[in-house]
Design an enzyme around this catalytic site. Structure first.
Site, PDB file in Angstrom:
ATOM      1  N   LYS A 157       0.818  -1.119   0.008  1.00 33.21           N
ATOM      2  CA  LYS A 157      -0.031  -0.117   0.059  1.00 33.21           C
ATOM      3  C   LYS A 157       1.055   1.177   0.008  1.00 33.21           C
ATOM      4  CE  LYS A 157      -4.598   0.876   0.473  1.00 33.21           C
ATOM      5  NZ  LYS A 157      -5.721   0.311   0.126  1.00 33.21           N
ATOM      6  N   GLY A 167     -23.264   4.034   5.037  1.00 33.91           N
ATOM      7  CA  GLY A 167     -22.308   4.665   4.253  1.00 33.91           C
ATOM      8  C   GLY A 167     -22.674   4.395   2.522  1.00 33.91           C
ATOM      9  N   VAL A 168     -23.107   5.648   1.870  1.00 34.62           N
ATOM     10  CA  VAL A 168     -23.559   5.352   0.772  1.00 34.62           C
ATOM     11  C   VAL A 168     -22.754   6.126  -0.043  1.00 34.62           C
ATOM     12  CG1 VAL A 168     -25.837   4.600   0.682  1.00 34.62           C
ATOM     13  CG2 VAL A 168     -25.912   6.579   1.342  1.00 34.62           C
ATOM     14  N   GLY A 169     -21.480   5.943  -0.079  1.00 31.98           N
ATOM     15  CA  GLY A 169     -20.468   6.859  -1.027  1.00 31.98           C
ATOM     16  C   GLY A 169     -20.350   5.929  -2.392  1.00 31.98           C
ATOM     17  N   VAL A 185     -18.982   2.557  -3.175  1.00 33.55           N
ATOM     18  CA  VAL A 185     -19.303   1.323  -3.209  1.00 33.55           C
ATOM     19  C   VAL A 185     -20.855   1.145  -2.408  1.00 33.55           C
ATOM     20  CG1 VAL A 185     -18.969  -1.035  -1.981  1.00 33.55           C
ATOM     21  CG2 VAL A 185     -16.924   0.531  -2.640  1.00 33.55           C
TER      22      VAL A 185
HETATM   23  N1  NAD Z   1     -13.772   1.587  -3.471  1.00 35.05           N
HETATM   24  C1  NAD Z   1     -13.619   0.274  -3.246  1.00 35.05           C
HETATM   25  O1  NAD Z   1     -13.402  -0.482  -4.525  1.00 35.05           O
HETATM   26  C2  NAD Z   1     -13.321  -0.469  -2.035  1.00 35.05           C
HETATM   27  C3  NAD Z   1     -12.860  -1.568  -2.238  1.00 35.05           C
HETATM   28  C4  NAD Z   1     -12.465  -2.349  -1.066  1.00 35.05           C
HETATM   29  C5  NAD Z   1     -12.661  -1.645   0.382  1.00 35.05           C
HETATM   30  N2  NAD Z   1     -13.277  -0.494   0.210  1.00 35.05           N
HETATM   31  C6  NAD Z   1     -13.642  -0.009   1.634  1.00 35.05           C
HETATM   32  O2  NAD Z   1     -15.077   0.306   1.657  1.00 35.05           O
HETATM   33  C7  NAD Z   1     -15.527   1.536   2.328  1.00 35.05           C
HETATM   34  C8  NAD Z   1     -16.125   2.513   1.364  1.00 35.05           C
HETATM   35  O3  NAD Z   1     -15.371   2.885   0.418  1.00 35.05           O
HETATM   36  P1  NAD Z   1     -15.889   3.936  -0.863  1.00 35.05           P
HETATM   37  O4  NAD Z   1     -14.965   3.568  -1.855  1.00 35.05           O
HETATM   38  O5  NAD Z   1     -17.249   3.683  -1.160  1.00 35.05           O
HETATM   39  O6  NAD Z   1     -15.636   5.152   0.037  1.00 35.05           O
HETATM   40  P2  NAD Z   1     -16.485   6.640  -0.224  1.00 35.05           P
HETATM   41  O7  NAD Z   1     -15.440   7.488   0.454  1.00 35.05           O
HETATM   42  O8  NAD Z   1     -16.935   6.723  -1.347  1.00 35.05           O
HETATM   43  O9  NAD Z   1     -17.736   6.377   0.657  1.00 35.05           O
HETATM   44  C9  NAD Z   1     -17.533   6.399   2.125  1.00 35.05           C
HETATM   45  C10 NAD Z   1     -18.977   6.987   2.581  1.00 35.05           C
HETATM   46  O10 NAD Z   1     -19.101   6.782   3.985  1.00 35.05           O
HETATM   47  C11 NAD Z   1     -19.696   8.054   4.522  1.00 35.05           C
HETATM   48  N3  NAD Z   1     -19.120   8.164   6.056  1.00 35.05           N
HETATM   49  C12 NAD Z   1     -17.951   8.470   6.419  1.00 35.05           C
HETATM   50  N4  NAD Z   1     -17.776   8.371   7.727  1.00 35.05           N
HETATM   51  C13 NAD Z   1     -19.165   7.777   8.022  1.00 35.05           C
HETATM   52  C14 NAD Z   1     -19.714   7.615   9.351  1.00 35.05           C
HETATM   53  N5  NAD Z   1     -19.192   7.739  10.420  1.00 35.05           N
HETATM   54  N6  NAD Z   1     -21.107   7.094   9.271  1.00 35.05           N
HETATM   55  C15 NAD Z   1     -21.682   7.012   7.884  1.00 35.05           C
HETATM   56  N7  NAD Z   1     -21.316   7.280   6.923  1.00 35.05           N
HETATM   57  C16 NAD Z   1     -19.942   7.720   7.017  1.00 35.05           C
HETATM   58  C17 NAD Z   1     -18.915   9.191   3.670  1.00 35.05           C
HETATM   59  O11 NAD Z   1     -19.806  10.415   3.699  1.00 35.05           O
HETATM   60  C18 NAD Z   1     -19.118   8.434   2.138  1.00 35.05           C
HETATM   61  O12 NAD Z   1     -20.283   8.610   1.854  1.00 35.05           O
HETATM   62  C19 NAD Z   1     -13.956   1.950   2.702  1.00 35.05           C
HETATM   63  O13 NAD Z   1     -13.651   1.688   4.165  1.00 35.05           O
HETATM   64  C20 NAD Z   1     -13.116   1.405   1.845  1.00 35.05           C
HETATM   65  O14 NAD Z   1     -11.615   1.393   2.369  1.00 35.05           O
HETATM   66  C21 NAD Z   1     -13.538  -0.013  -0.835  1.00 35.05           C
END
Ligand code: NAD
Length: 369
Positions: free
Chosen positions: A89, A189-191, A193
């Site tokens: 990483k 968390g609706v980011g 993923v």
């Molecule tokens: N993107 C990928 O392909 C991927 C792959 C493996 C693991 N992950 C893991 O999955 C998680 C989400 O990834 P992502 O790419 O969707 O990230 P992202 O930043 O797009 O989404 C995260 C969401 O969580 C929200 N959030 C933050 N803190 C919060 C809280 N305390 N309570 C509620 N919501 C909260 C944010 O506002 C955001 O909408 C992370 O932990 C990441 O490490 C992602």
């Protein structure tokens, strides 16, 4: 050697502790302000693949600790996914909205290139596919390139696909059927993923409840998929079949676990358990926890397909195998009377030991690998 220098070096080895990282590389380019740390945890199963996180770490110590922790997690994730990849990483200290430039990415690309493939980078928090494309101008050891440039693009839809496959496996194990159409799913968390996951679940006919600290993110999910919004303080108390953590790590601890009213936990967030004891706490409450690093491997599997030439069909078929990986872990946990988390760690570590050991089998008199 000056005293200050010596104490910094000792600090790095001290931070590694007994985690056994192979190599830590610091990148420095005063012209662009690049300050990067690449941590190669293990190359036992193959090149160390893992994303580059761009984040305004308050201190170098915190940046170092994050990269050491995340790279170690990648080793297990790749091993449990059955990939011929190790764990690595990288972090860049800075504000992704302000500090990115062509010079910075190209300088960083040269640092990555100097490792000659021992480390392969990809996108992560604070970086995107366009950044990867700029890095590629200096090195071929980068994946997660935009689709229009021949790459696999944003890994998030692939991660969501893998999470659903993992949920099907857990549902089959728990309820004897992998039909998710009548289930209630709570997404924390609706980011990136979480949004794709909400889409998949609503398409399947499931009822979806969601929370997010970002009001615009939640409003988008409500408008696009009709999810039912709840506050972030309420989502862990919601009565549901499946809880899907998709925000930050350390969601589950001695305070939050007693509140849960779900039967399964399957989500994308990394490091969902605060300590290993939390796996036991969940088991005591009869909540089936699907280990995060097995459930969320879809994105890693997807980008890894770029190494030999990306095919969306082949990538999708491989991501769907997360179903079998999760079945294997849950069955092993039951057979051995241990938690799924412990079974997944044991399985990943065993594969690293057994397959890594193959190198001791000399293929010819010239074989020095
Ligand atoms: N993107 C990928 O392909 C991927 C792959 C493996 C693991 N992950 C893991 O999955 C998680 C989400 O990834 P992502 O790419 O969707 O990230 P992202 O930043 O797009 O989404 C995260 C969401 O969580 C929200 N959030 C933050 N803190 C919060 C809280 N305390 N309570 C509620 N919501 C909260 C944010 O506002 C955001 O909408 C992370 O932990 C990441 O490490 C992602």
């Amino acid at each position: 050697m000056a005293t200050a220098e010596r104490s910094t070096l000792l600090g790095v080895f001290e931070a590694i502790g007994d985690r056994n990282h192979e190599e830590i590389v610091f990148g420095n380019d005063p012209v662009s302000g690049l300050r990067s740390i690449i941590a190669i945890h293990s190359t036992t199963l193959g090149p160390a693949l893992g994303g580059t996180r761009f984040y305004p770490y308050p201190s170098e110590d915190e940046a170092l600790e994050d990269v050491l922790r995340l790279s170690q997690g990648m080793t297990r994730k790749a091993a449990a996914a059955g990939l011929d990849l190790g764990g690595g990483k990288a972090v860049i200290i800075g504000d992704p909205r302000r500090d990115k430039s062509e010079r910075l990415w190209r300088a960083y690309g040269r640092v990555v290139d100097s490792l000659r493939g021992r480390y392969i980078t990809a996108e992560d928090v604070g970086t995107d596919t366009m950044d990867m494309e700029t890095i590629r101008r200096e090195t071929r050891w980068v994946v997660g390139i935009p689709i229009e440039e021949g790459g696999s693009g944003d890994p998030s839809p692939a991660t969501a696909r893998g999470v659903v496959a993992a949920t099907r496996a857990a549902a089959e194990f728990r309820w004897g059927s992998d039909d998710l159409s009548r289930k209630t799913v709570a997404i924390l968390g609706v980011g990136k993923v979480g949004t794709y996951l909400a889409q998949r679940y609503t398409d399947l006919g499931a009822r979806v409840i969601a929370a997010d600290v970002s009001p615009p993110a939640l409003e988008r999910a409500v408008a696009r998929f009709g999810v039912e919004p709840v506050g972030i303080d309420e989502i862990l108390d919601v009565e549901c079949d499946i809880l899907a953590p998709c925000s930050l790590g350390s969601v589950f601890d001695e305070k939050t676990i007693p509140r849960l009213k779900c039967e399964l936990i399957v989500g994308a967030a990394n490091n969902q358990l605060t300590t290993e004891d939390d796996a036991d706490r969940l088991a005591e409450r009869d909540i089936l926890y699907a280990p995060d690093f097995v459930a969320n491997a879809g994105g890693l599997i997807n980008v890894s397909e770029e190494i030999r030439g990306y095919s969306p069909e082949r990538a999708a078929a491989r991501i769907d195998k997360v179903y079998h990986n999760m079945c294997h872990v849950l069955k092993a946990a039951k057979d051995k009377g241990i938690t799924p988390n412990a079974a997944a760690v044991e399985w990943a570590d065993r594969r690293i030991g057994e397959i890594g050991n193959l190198r001791l089998f000399r293929r010819s008199g010239d074989d020095r690998n």
